[in-house]
Design an enzyme around this catalytic site. Structure first.
Site, PDB file in Angstrom:
ATOM      1  N   ASN A   1       0.453  -1.439  -0.158  1.00  0.00           N
ATOM      2  CA  ASN A   1      -0.327  -0.102   0.153  1.00  0.00           C
ATOM      3  C   ASN A   1       0.913   1.041  -0.029  1.00  0.00           C
ATOM      4  O   ASN A   1       2.324   0.860   0.333  1.00  0.00           O
ATOM      5  CB  ASN A   1      -0.977   0.427   0.887  1.00  0.00           C
ATOM      6  CG  ASN A   1      -0.133   0.325   2.874  1.00  0.00           C
ATOM      7  OD1 ASN A   1       0.184   1.025   2.470  1.00  0.00           O
ATOM      8  ND2 ASN A   1      -0.435  -1.025   2.955  1.00  0.00           N
TER       9      ASN A   1
ATOM     10  N   ASP B   1      -3.487  -6.489   5.372  1.00  0.00           N
ATOM     11  CA  ASP B   1      -4.285  -7.899   5.686  1.00  0.00           C
ATOM     12  C   ASP B   1      -4.693  -9.197   4.926  1.00  0.00           C
ATOM     13  O   ASP B   1      -4.459 -10.107   6.088  1.00  0.00           O
ATOM     14  CB  ASP B   1      -6.224  -7.517   5.378  1.00  0.00           C
ATOM     15  CG  ASP B   1      -6.857  -6.036   6.483  1.00  0.00           C
ATOM     16  OD1 ASP B   1      -6.063  -5.559   7.811  1.00  0.00           O
ATOM     17  OD2 ASP B   1      -7.454  -5.189   6.159  1.00  0.00           O
TER      18      ASP B   1
ATOM     19  N   LYS C   1       9.980 -16.739 -10.307  1.00  0.00           N
ATOM     20  CA  LYS C   1       8.839 -15.762 -11.016  1.00  0.00           C
ATOM     21  C   LYS C   1       8.161 -16.562 -12.128  1.00  0.00           C
ATOM     22  O   LYS C   1       8.169 -17.117 -12.504  1.00  0.00           O
ATOM     23  CB  LYS C   1       9.949 -15.038 -11.579  1.00  0.00           C
ATOM     24  CG  LYS C   1       8.825 -13.400 -12.364  1.00  0.00           C
ATOM     25  CD  LYS C   1      10.041 -12.861 -13.026  1.00  0.00           C
ATOM     26  CE  LYS C   1       9.829 -11.502 -13.646  1.00  0.00           C
ATOM     27  NZ  LYS C   1      10.039 -10.894 -14.998  1.00  0.00           N
TER      28      LYS C   1
ATOM     29  N   PRO D   1      -1.830 -12.112  10.536  1.00  0.00           N
ATOM     30  CA  PRO D   1      -2.316 -11.983  12.121  1.00  0.00           C
ATOM     31  C   PRO D   1      -3.221 -10.370  11.930  1.00  0.00           C
ATOM     32  O   PRO D   1      -2.519 -10.330  11.654  1.00  0.00           O
ATOM     33  CB  PRO D   1      -1.322 -12.415  12.628  1.00  0.00           C
ATOM     34  CG  PRO D   1      -0.300 -12.074  11.031  1.00  0.00           C
ATOM     35  CD  PRO D   1      -0.592 -11.918  10.176  1.00  0.00           C
TER      36      PRO D   1
ATOM     37  N   ILE E   1      -2.030  -8.083  14.044  1.00  0.00           N
ATOM     38  CA  ILE E   1      -1.126  -7.867  15.175  1.00  0.00           C
ATOM     39  C   ILE E   1      -1.618  -7.161  15.980  1.00  0.00           C
ATOM     40  O   ILE E   1      -1.807  -7.233  17.833  1.00  0.00           O
ATOM     41  CB  ILE E   1      -0.442  -6.867  14.891  1.00  0.00           C
ATOM     42  CG1 ILE E   1       0.295  -8.088  12.990  1.00  0.00           C
ATOM     43  CG2 ILE E   1       0.942  -7.044  15.453  1.00  0.00           C
ATOM     44  CD1 ILE E   1       1.259  -7.467  12.442  1.00  0.00           C
ATOM     45  N   ILE E   2      -2.457  -6.312  16.475  1.00  0.00           N
ATOM     46  CA  ILE E   2      -3.208  -4.668  17.602  1.00  0.00           C
ATOM     47  C   ILE E   2      -3.720  -5.755  18.453  1.00  0.00           C
ATOM     48  O   ILE E   2      -3.678  -5.606  19.549  1.00  0.00           O
ATOM     49  CB  ILE E   2      -3.323  -3.740  17.032  1.00  0.00           C
ATOM     50  CG1 ILE E   2      -3.409  -2.865  18.292  1.00  0.00           C
ATOM     51  CG2 ILE E   2      -5.156  -3.789  16.395  1.00  0.00           C
ATOM     52  CD1 ILE E   2      -3.711  -0.872  17.941  1.00  0.00           C
TER      53      ILE E   2
END
Ligand SMILES: Cc1cc2nc3c(=O)[nH]c(=O)nc-3n(C[C@H](O)[C@H](O)[C@H](O)COP(=O)(O)O)c2cc1C
Length: 401
Positions: free
Chosen positions: A209, A278, A288, A304, A306-307
């Site tokens: 991102n 996510d 490749k 996962p 994480i928070i």
């Protein structure tokens, strides 16, 4: 950020003196009052007029100039938060180490009780000379003095080695904890996550991102300025980490999870600013993937959370998350805070192009677990970081009265 601090900036006769212009600019941007004190020899390298114009203050240099009162060396050194000597010559370091006071700068250092930060710059042989090293050791042994050591590399004289003035941004960052009267996070351990993660599908392609890491890096920088011991867990970005911060580089969400959950010890605060993917690819191909004239379907797996795991771990005294939302900002953020069982969430609207991802500015709202909401108007990411820490410190009663 506006801080009412006074900096006595000592400038000496090193060839690196041209770099001080940029340093002055960084301090002025934070509204710090600069009192430039130039050694007589430094004026052979750079014009006091230039220093004066950038510092927006007159240059002091002549100890025997009586135009403003005779005791300049005493007067100048009073009420300053920091004496920074950058660049510092071998000569000036030697004089200070032996208690000499033969010019305005060395006299002011001796006449003051303010902390002194010294950024040496000199030829490698001068720097490595045992006499210089002993002078540095001698001063380092005194509580008032600290050094920001030179870097290694090609020097102005053509020699290669240690002696190049430390990075200007690092000198600035090393000075700021002395200049902020507000030690909001003094003694606190803070972990900040920043930047994007990358999930590779094969050796050359990944899912990511546009997070630039700017917000997270400012959070880490400001936390350190405010007195915290800071660990920065960062995804791949193209900006330099702040000075004095422990950095753990990671690439994927899985690596970020491990770095955060396995970070040694207990932390007072976790600021989860990283834009963690996510999803990851179900399979990471070792070779490749080649075109074959048809479409390609790839399966994603959830990464996962994480928070939530950090919240369950009980490793962190206070957890704040960030929510980049495009709609129903408050509701989505409040829901996220509840689901993840965290203490606060900063929400911003990424549908706007002028704030958030990759921008220098941010705007948003801090939602706290007790349902209070703090609006943060559009401001630089550095100011936003300060505001966030101030609000958390107030709630956690970390602020010393
Ligand atoms: C071209 C030139 C470059 C110099 N660069 C440095 C330097 O980077 N570091 C240093 O310690 N001395 C350097 N010197 C020597 C200092 O200028 C000299 O020791 C001077 O007396 C320092 O005075 P001050 O410490 O009072 O400013 C340089 C001298 C010249 C002529």
């Amino acid at each position: 950020m506006s801080c009412k601090a006074r900096l006595l900036l000592g400038i000496t006769g090193s060839v690196a003196v041209y770099k001080v212009c940029e340093l002055i600019r960084l301090f002025r941007k934070e509204d710090i009052e600069i009192i430039p004190v130039m050694t007589p020899d430094s004026k052979r390298f750079i014009s006091p007029l230039l220093i004066e114009s950038l510092a927006q203050n007159r240059v002091y240099s002549d100890m025997f100039d009586e135009s403003g009162g005779a005791f300049y060396h005493i007067m100048l050194s009073r009420g300053v938060n920091l004496i920074l000597i950058a660049p510092a010559t071998a000569n000036t370091i030697a004089k200070i180490a032996s208690g000499m006071a033969d010019n305005l700068l060395t006299s002011a250092v001796l006449a003051s009780e303010a902390p002194v930060l010294i950024a040496p710059a000199m030829n490698v042989k001068m720097f490595e000379n045992r006499i210089t090293q002993q002078n540095i050791d001698r001063l380092s042994g005194l509580k008032r003095f600290s050094f920001i050591m030179p870097e290694s590399g090609e020097l102005a004289c053509g020699d290669v080695g240690a002696g190049r003035l430390a990075d200007i941004q690092d000198i600035f960052d090393a000075s700021m904890p002395y200049l902020l009267d507000n030690k909001l996070l003094s003694g606190k351990k803070v972990l900040v996550s920043a930047g994007p993660t990358r999930e590779f599908m094969d050796p050359v392609r990944f899912l990511s991102n546009p997070s630039s890491g700017k917000m997270g890096y400012e959070l880490a920088r400001v936390a350190r300025w405010l007195g915290a011991e800071v660990t920065l867990v960062t995804g791949p970005v193209s900006i330099k980490p702040p000075y004095g911060v422990r950095v753990i580089n990671v690439v994927s969400a899985e690596e970020m999870k491990t770095a955060i959950l396995n970070a040694k010890g207990r932390y007072d605060l976790l600021v989860m600013n990283a834009a963690v993917s996510d999803w990851r690819f179900d399979k990471r191909h070792t070779q490749k993937i080649k075109r074959n004239g048809s479409s390609l379907s790839l399966l994603f797996r959830e990464n996962p959370d994480i928070i939530s795991l950090a919240s369950k771990s009980r490793k962190f005294g206070f957890i704040v998350g960030f929510a980049a939302e495009t709609e129903n900002l408050n509701d989505n953020a409040a829901d996220k805070m509840k689901r993840k069982n965290i203490d606060a969430i900063v929400v911003n609207d990424i549908s706007r192009g002028d704030i958030g991802f990759g921008q220098d500015y941010n705007e948003g709202r801090i939602l706290f677990r007790d349902k209070t909401v703090v609006n943060i108007e559009k401001s630089g990411k550095r100011d936003m970081a300060l505001r966030l820490f101030s609000e958390i410190a107030k709630r956690q009663k970390w602020v010393k009265t």
